[in-house]
Design a protein around this motif. Sequence first.
Motif, PDB file in Angstrom:
ATOM      1  N   TYR A   1      33.394  30.682  45.504  1.00 38.51           N
ATOM      2  CA  TYR A   1      34.535  31.472  45.069  1.00 38.51           C
ATOM      3  C   TYR A   1      34.107  32.297  43.871  1.00 38.51           C
ATOM      4  N   LYS A   2      34.815  33.404  43.619  1.00 38.34           N
ATOM      5  CA  LYS A   2      34.504  34.251  42.473  1.00 38.34           C
ATOM      6  C   LYS A   2      35.777  34.451  41.655  1.00 38.34           C
ATOM      7  N   PRO A   3      35.624  34.709  40.342  1.00 40.32           N
ATOM      8  CA  PRO A   3      36.813  34.904  39.509  1.00 40.32           C
ATOM      9  C   PRO A   3      37.480  36.247  39.786  1.00 40.32           C
ATOM     10  N   ALA A   4      38.803  36.273  39.615  1.00 42.74           N
ATOM     11  CA  ALA A   4      39.560  37.510  39.793  1.00 42.74           C
ATOM     12  C   ALA A   4      40.715  37.520  38.794  1.00 42.74           C
ATOM     13  N   VAL A   5      41.127  38.719  38.386  1.00 42.82           N
ATOM     14  CA  VAL A   5      42.291  38.888  37.516  1.00 42.82           C
ATOM     15  C   VAL A   5      43.382  39.557  38.340  1.00 42.82           C
ATOM     16  N   LEU A   6      44.600  38.982  38.285  1.00 42.84           N
ATOM     17  CA  LEU A   6      45.728  39.517  39.054  1.00 42.84           C
ATOM     18  C   LEU A   6      46.508  40.531  38.227  1.00 42.84           C
TER      19      LEU A   6
ATOM     20  N   ASN B   1      49.376  40.384  37.145  1.00 44.71           N
ATOM     21  CA  ASN B   1      50.203  39.762  36.106  1.00 44.71           C
ATOM     22  C   ASN B   1      49.365  39.151  34.981  1.00 44.71           C
ATOM     23  N   GLY B   2      48.041  39.364  35.028  1.00 44.59           N
ATOM     24  CA  GLY B   2      47.152  38.887  33.966  1.00 44.59           C
ATOM     25  C   GLY B   2      46.578  37.502  34.190  1.00 44.59           C
ATOM     26  N   VAL B   3      46.990  36.807  35.247  1.00 42.74           N
ATOM     27  CA  VAL B   3      46.513  35.459  35.518  1.00 42.74           C
ATOM     28  C   VAL B   3      45.121  35.524  36.150  1.00 42.74           C
ATOM     29  N   ARG B   4      44.232  34.623  35.697  1.00 45.35           N
ATOM     30  CA  ARG B   4      42.886  34.531  36.266  1.00 45.35           C
ATOM     31  C   ARG B   4      42.860  33.397  37.289  1.00 45.35           C
ATOM     32  N   ILE B   5      42.383  33.691  38.510  1.00 46.48           N
ATOM     33  CA  ILE B   5      42.236  32.650  39.533  1.00 46.48           C
ATOM     34  C   ILE B   5      40.887  32.845  40.231  1.00 46.48           C
ATOM     35  N   MET B   6      40.537  31.890  41.080  1.00 44.23           N
ATOM     36  CA  MET B   6      39.318  31.988  41.884  1.00 44.23           C
ATOM     37  C   MET B   6      39.707  32.432  43.297  1.00 44.23           C
ATOM     38  N   VAL B   7      38.947  33.412  43.836  1.00 46.61           N
ATOM     39  CA  VAL B   7      39.231  33.932  45.176  1.00 46.61           C
ATOM     40  C   VAL B   7      37.959  33.871  46.025  1.00 46.61           C
ATOM     41  N   PRO B   8      38.100  33.881  47.357  1.00 47.29           N
ATOM     42  CA  PRO B   8      36.925  33.890  48.229  1.00 47.29           C
ATOM     43  C   PRO B   8      36.125  35.186  48.049  1.00 47.29           C
ATOM     44  N   PRO B   9      34.831  35.173  48.404  1.00 48.37           N
ATOM     45  CA  PRO B   9      33.978  36.339  48.164  1.00 48.37           C
ATOM     46  C   PRO B   9      34.381  37.604  48.924  1.00 48.37           C
ATOM     47  N   PHE B  10      35.156  37.495  50.023  1.00 50.24           N
ATOM     48  CA  PHE B  10      35.518  38.686  50.809  1.00 50.24           C
ATOM     49  C   PHE B  10      36.709  39.444  50.223  1.00 50.24           C
TER      50      PHE B  10
END
Length: 187
Positions: free
Chosen positions: A151-156, A158-167
Amino acid sequence: MPKINGNEIKPGNVLEHDNGLWVAVKVGHVKPGKGGAFAQVEMKNLRDGRKLNERFRSEDKVERVRLEQKDQQFLFEADDMLTFMDSETFEQIELPADLLGDRRPFLQDGMTVTIEYYGDEALNVSLPQKVTCKVVETEPVVKGQTAANSYKPAVLDNGVRIMVPPFIAQDEDIIVHTETFEYSERA
């Protein structure tokens, strides 16, 4: 109000205990070698957020409280107060923003939430289980990177940081669990 035995307490039950309203967060049943079995209950106060660990034997009686649930629409936020409107009566109420805690960024304009009432007192706000958010910042998609659990980090948006799949790419809409802050699927 119905009384239940101490061994019937389940997570999510709202109990009247020590002149306060408490929600059972975790319940563990313990059967020691000596003495009777009991339920070890971790509780959280609905009014002030205090936590408490309490033991209830099966013969202990506890008041179980039923909260009234109403669906209400979020209108706006002003001075750390959230304004909601009852969709049937059009009455508006204001609640403190810290009632949502770290789930606050997922509250969107016009969103319908469930507010739990004890009499006329609003105690809890429940967001929908899943909300749609836009990814505003993440690493670019790398071709051939198909490792199962990477998984890679992402910023949404709304400012929240979560982990998302690479695609998942930037500017893509995704669905996020509001309880666990985890990626669910593409929108």
